[in-house]
Enzyme design. Structure first.
Site, PDB file in Angstrom:
ATOM      1  N   GLU A   1       0.830  -1.017  -0.030  1.00 21.42           N
ATOM      2  CA  GLU A   1      -0.055  -0.033   0.103  1.00 21.42           C
ATOM      3  C   GLU A   1       0.848   1.190   0.107  1.00 21.42           C
ATOM      4  OE1 GLU A   1      -3.691   1.591   2.849  1.00 21.42           O
ATOM      5  OE2 GLU A   1      -2.248   0.445   3.561  1.00 21.42           O
TER       6      GLU A   1
ATOM      7  N   LYS B   1      -9.632   2.509  -2.412  1.00 26.18           N
ATOM      8  CA  LYS B   1      -9.922   1.848  -0.971  1.00 26.18           C
ATOM      9  C   LYS B   1     -11.209   2.586  -0.617  1.00 26.18           C
ATOM     10  CE  LYS B   1      -7.401   1.547   3.438  1.00 26.18           C
ATOM     11  NZ  LYS B   1      -6.317   1.913   4.120  1.00 26.18           N
TER      12      LYS B   1
ATOM     13  N   CYS C   1      -5.406  -3.292   2.555  1.00 29.91           N
ATOM     14  CA  CYS C   1      -5.233  -2.969   4.155  1.00 29.91           C
ATOM     15  C   CYS C   1      -6.466  -3.028   4.858  1.00 29.91           C
ATOM     16  CB  CYS C   1      -4.491  -1.726   4.362  1.00 29.91           C
ATOM     17  SG  CYS C   1      -3.630  -1.422   5.804  1.00 29.91           S
TER      18      CYS C   1
END
Length: 250
Positions: free
Chosen positions: A38, A103, A137
């Site tokens: 990330e 995300k 994540c």
């Protein structure tokens, strides 16, 4: 399919040095798909106005290295678009085809939700016959969003998941594999970031039964994904047929 992830010690806010480090680490490595952590070009940084790509510099790097190595590359970077900032996960194929996922679940504990804009789409990319769900994540903590509806074979989680919470990271990766009867490859960074958070080596790839299938050498973690083996496992254990039916409002 061979997948290789780079446990990268990301240099804080230094795209040029991070690009050079990636090229050096992967110089003599071969794979079908390479994974980067990330925000691999900057570190997990909330100074979005300072570090976000405005001229696709990280994307151009991915396109370049993907073409050179004749392999797909996947990783996320901070991006500015139409006045908004996104934590954007790119999937770049060697022929130049680009897919991306913004995300969805922003890490409010660090204030990411105050800086970046959440994505609105669940993204699946097919490459060499395998369907990959793209996740970043904190998405790992939200199993509903990653529920397998017979629409993917593998989940890719790329992360900056600190050492103090790494136990949750490792348990949740295995859980996502078992509950979705899918390959799960979780790639984390290593080293220390600009906030003095420590990241330990904790990248893994699991088969649909929760068995670890990755191998590690130096800063590289690799796994062979055999789709036929996964399909045979799914035919024998047809647990997905009994899953709850629901839709997600994004």
């Amino acid at each position: 399919m061979k997948v290789v992830g780079l446990n990268l010690d990301i240099i804080w806010k230094n795209k040029t040095e991070n690009f050079a480090r990636i090229e050096s680490e992967l110089l003599n490595v071969e794979a079908d798909l390479f994974l980067l952590p990330e925000m691999f070009s900057t570190g997990f940084c909330m100074d979005a106005s300072e570090v976000s790509d405005r001229n696709n510099e990280s994307l151009e790097f991915l396109k370049k290295i993907s073409k050179e190595k004749k392999a797909a590359f996947c990783g996320s970077v901070p991006v500015e678009q139409n006045g908004n900032f996104y934590n954007r996960m790119y999937f770049v194929k060697p022929d130049g085809e680009i897919s991306f996922y913004d995300k969805r679940h922003l890490f409010s504990f660090s204030g990411e939700d105050k800086v970046y804009t959440p994505g609105k789409e669940r993204v699946i990319v097919e490459y060499k016959g395998i369907r990959f769900l793209l996740q970043v994540c904190y998405d790992l903590r939200f199993p509903v969003f990653a529920r397998n509806n017979d629409d993917y074979d593998a989940v890719l989680y790329i992360a900056n998941w600190p050492e103090k919470r790494v136990g949750a990271w490792e348990h949740l990766l295995k859980a996502r594999a078992i509950e979705n009867l899918s390959f799960v490859f979780g790639l984390n960074r290593i080293g220390t970031d600009g906030n003095d958070l420590l990241y330990q080596e904790s990248s893994h790839c699991f088969f649909g039964d929760g068995k670890e299938i990755s191998q590690k050498q130096g800063n590289l973690v690799s796994a062979e994904l055999y789709l036929e083996e996964l399909n045979d496992f799914r035919k024998h254990f047809q647990f997905l047929n009994d899953r709850d039916r629901f839709s997600i409002q994004l």
